[in-house]
Design a protein around this motif. Structure first.
Motif, PDB file in Angstrom:
ATOM      1  N   PRO A 110      21.044  -9.928  -8.303  1.00  0.00           N
ATOM      2  CA  PRO A 110      19.847 -10.461  -7.651  1.00  0.00           C
ATOM      3  C   PRO A 110      19.177  -9.479  -6.705  1.00  0.00           C
ATOM      4  N   GLY A 111      19.914  -8.465  -6.263  1.00  0.00           N
ATOM      5  CA  GLY A 111      19.307  -7.464  -5.405  1.00  0.00           C
ATOM      6  C   GLY A 111      18.141  -6.770  -6.082  1.00  0.00           C
ATOM      7  N   LYS A 112      18.171  -6.696  -7.406  1.00  0.00           N
ATOM      8  CA  LYS A 112      17.054  -6.158  -8.182  1.00  0.00           C
ATOM      9  C   LYS A 112      16.140  -7.282  -8.665  1.00  0.00           C
ATOM     10  N   LEU A 113      16.731  -8.226  -9.391  1.00  0.00           N
ATOM     11  CA  LEU A 113      15.916  -9.175 -10.150  1.00  0.00           C
ATOM     12  C   LEU A 113      15.198 -10.196  -9.283  1.00  0.00           C
ATOM     13  N   ALA A 114      15.767 -10.559  -8.156  1.00  0.00           N
ATOM     14  CA  ALA A 114      15.099 -11.552  -7.302  1.00  0.00           C
ATOM     15  C   ALA A 114      13.803 -11.020  -6.717  1.00  0.00           C
ATOM     16  N   LYS A 115      13.630  -9.700  -6.718  1.00  0.00           N
ATOM     17  CA  LYS A 115      12.387  -9.121  -6.199  1.00  0.00           C
ATOM     18  C   LYS A 115      11.172  -9.571  -7.006  1.00  0.00           C
ATOM     19  N   VAL A 116      11.410  -9.988  -8.238  1.00  0.00           N
ATOM     20  CA  VAL A 116      10.326 -10.482  -9.086  1.00  0.00           C
ATOM     21  C   VAL A 116       9.608 -11.653  -8.396  1.00  0.00           C
ATOM     22  N   LEU A 117      10.347 -12.440  -7.644  1.00  0.00           N
ATOM     23  CA  LEU A 117       9.742 -13.604  -6.969  1.00  0.00           C
ATOM     24  C   LEU A 117       8.805 -13.185  -5.842  1.00  0.00           C
ATOM     25  N   ASP A 118       8.859 -11.932  -5.466  1.00  0.00           N
ATOM     26  CA  ASP A 118       7.893 -11.375  -4.512  1.00  0.00           C
ATOM     27  C   ASP A 118       6.825 -10.553  -5.224  1.00  0.00           C
ATOM     28  N   GLY A 119       6.800 -10.629  -6.561  1.00  0.00           N
ATOM     29  CA  GLY A 119       5.786  -9.915  -7.327  1.00  0.00           C
ATOM     30  C   GLY A 119       6.100  -8.459  -7.587  1.00  0.00           C
ATOM     31  N   ALA A 120       7.360  -8.048  -7.396  1.00  0.00           N
ATOM     32  CA  ALA A 120       7.749  -6.652  -7.592  1.00  0.00           C
ATOM     33  C   ALA A 120       8.249  -6.460  -9.018  1.00  0.00           C
ATOM     34  N   TRP A 121       7.520  -5.676  -9.813  1.00  0.00           N
ATOM     35  CA  TRP A 121       7.919  -5.402 -11.198  1.00  0.00           C
ATOM     36  C   TRP A 121       8.474  -3.992 -11.346  1.00  0.00           C
ATOM     37  N   ASP A 122       8.335  -3.174 -10.321  1.00  0.00           N
ATOM     38  CA  ASP A 122       9.074  -1.923 -10.181  1.00  0.00           C
ATOM     39  C   ASP A 122      10.003  -2.158  -9.001  1.00  0.00           C
ATOM     40  N   THR A 123      11.302  -2.286  -9.272  1.00  0.00           N
ATOM     41  CA  THR A 123      12.234  -2.747  -8.247  1.00  0.00           C
ATOM     42  C   THR A 123      12.870  -1.632  -7.446  1.00  0.00           C
ATOM     43  N   HIS A 124      12.356  -0.403  -7.580  1.00  0.00           N
ATOM     44  CA  HIS A 124      12.896   0.694  -6.771  1.00  0.00           C
ATOM     45  C   HIS A 124      12.655   0.400  -5.295  1.00  0.00           C
ATOM     46  N   SER A 125      13.594   0.828  -4.481  1.00  0.00           N
ATOM     47  CA  SER A 125      13.512   0.533  -3.046  1.00  0.00           C
ATOM     48  C   SER A 125      12.273   1.129  -2.403  1.00  0.00           C
ATOM     49  N   SER A 126      11.733   2.205  -2.990  1.00  0.00           N
ATOM     50  CA  SER A 126      10.521   2.803  -2.436  1.00  0.00           C
ATOM     51  C   SER A 126       9.272   2.008  -2.792  1.00  0.00           C
ATOM     52  N   LYS A 127       9.397   1.098  -3.764  1.00  0.00           N
ATOM     53  CA  LYS A 127       8.243   0.342  -4.242  1.00  0.00           C
ATOM     54  C   LYS A 127       8.317  -1.138  -3.883  1.00  0.00           C
ATOM     55  N   SER A 128       9.430  -1.589  -3.340  1.00  0.00           N
ATOM     56  CA  SER A 128       9.593  -3.023  -3.087  1.00  0.00           C
ATOM     57  C   SER A 128      10.542  -3.246  -1.921  1.00  0.00           C
ATOM     58  N   ASP A 129      10.384  -4.388  -1.285  1.00  0.00           N
ATOM     59  CA  ASP A 129      11.268  -4.770  -0.182  1.00  0.00           C
ATOM     60  C   ASP A 129      12.589  -5.290  -0.729  1.00  0.00           C
TER      61      ASP A 129
END
Length: 377
Positions: free
Chosen positions: A276-295
């Motif tokens: 979920p550390g990667k995939l849950a970011k989708v719920l914030d609209g992050a489709w590039d889940t790199h730490s530099s591109k998403s919270d």
């Protein structure tokens, strides 16, 4: 050794993004072939050679780290692979060539230790051939032409890589049907430090391989290694149908939809397996889940927990957790934790499904770092 009419390609000049360029495995293999030929045919020992690049206006100076007679008829040369600032599994590897005359009147390529052999169709080399791509082959043919004065003389070129079989395990070669080692690659002879672009381009290839023919009804996308066991043992998916996509979920989905559109068919089920550390970011609209591109995703978990009626103090703890793994540990013994993770899985699935309408059903499974399922069984 001067290259008449050609200009040196200077690797000391940084790429436009400020990173250092390198030399491909193809350039390294070509340099090894050329150095070996100089010793075999003319008794000349060079500590560096000039390699003519596919862009015929340039040559590249490549250091040779070792050159010797392998046996009375064969010369071996070794070149160190330097990938510049581009992350590369072969960076620092020793690429070698063993060169000897043959009586066939033609140039023959062989896979030495650590270079793979193609075992499946659909690659750029035929089944049974060494995994030396067309451009590096042409570069080596050019090198032979530059050194050999007897145009009727044939040569056997055996190209290998020290510890290449071990290095290849870190690549996609095994699942693409290349066994025994690495591939000798390169379309320009130069490694451009564009790891992001090369990663994304490779994902498109693997998505298309995974989709295969029309009888394929399920494919899994994995941001990392977590979920691989589930794909293999629970879903019984062949390795080539479980695609490692790193942080590039949005790109992978776009490639999948495009491929399905081109094939004019649907896919029955798409599995999305990971942490979920990667995939849950989708719920914030992050489709590039790199730490530099998403919270980080703790706030997402906390938000869903609040919507499901978890008490405010627990929600605050989830928000303030250092990592998603810490939030998972805090939830471990809470009533309703499994239902929370199942809800997150279903929300992710709905957002993913909107991006791949050619997929009939999207299933998401989340796992902790030990590979244990968090939500739906």
């Amino acid at each position: 050794m001067a290259q008449t009419g050609l200009k040196e390609f200077d690797l000391n000049v940084l790429a436009p993004n400020g990173l250092r360029r390198g030399r491909t495995t193809g350039s390294c293999a070509t340099a090894a072939v050329k150095a070996a030929l100089h010793l075999l045919l003319h008794g000349e020992r060079f500590s560096q050679v000039n390699v003519t690049l596919p862009n015929k206006g340039y040559f590249l100076i490549v250091p040779v780290q070792n050159l010797c007679w392998f046996d009375p008829k064969t010369v071996r040369a070794e070149v160190l692979k330097d990938g510049g600032d581009d992350p590369d599994n072969t960076h620092g590897a020793t690429i070698f060539a063993e060169v000897r005359r043959n009586n066939e009147g033609k140039i023959r390529f062989f896979a030495g230790d650590g270079v793979g052999t193609a075992t499946q169709p659909g690659l750029r080399v035929a089944v049974g051939e060494p995994a030396i791509n067309p451009t590096p082959r042409n570069m080596m043919l050019q090198a032979v032409a530059e050194v050999n004065r007897n145009k009727e003389q044939g040569f056997d070129l055996t190209v290998g890589c020290v510890n290449g079989e071990i290095i290849a395990r870190k690549t996609f070669n095994p699942r693409l049907g290349i066994v025994g080692g690495i591939s000798i690659l390169g379309t320009s002879g130069i490694v451009e430090p564009l790891s992001l672009a090369s990663w994304i381009a490779s994902i498109e290839v693997y998505v298309r391989v995974a989709l295969g023919s029309n009888d394929i009804n399920s494919v899994a996308l994995l941001p990392g290694k977590i979920g691989r066991v589930y794909a293999k043992e629970t879903l019984a998916l062949p390795e080539q149908r479980a695609v490692q996509i790193a942080n590039f979920l949005g790109d992978a989905l776009a490639f999948m939809q495009q491929a399905l559109d081109e094939q004019q068919r649907d896919l029955e089920v798409l599995w999305l397996l990971g942490h979920p550390g990667k995939l849950a970011k989708v719920l914030d609209g992050a489709w590039d889940t790199h730490s530099s591109k998403s919270d980080m995703a703790m706030s997402v978990v906390a938000r869903v927990a609040a919507e499901r009626g978890f008490n405010s103090s627990l929600v605050l703890e989830l928000e303030r957790a250092n990592t998603v793994e810490a939030a998972m540990e805090r939830l471990k013994n809470e009533p309703g934790a499994q239902a929370l993770w199942t809800d997150i899985e279903q929300r992710i699935a709905a957002l993913v499904h909107a991006r791949v309408p050619a997929v009939q059903r999207v299933e998401v499974r989340l796992f902790n770092l030990q590979g244990e399922s968090l939500g739906a069984d």
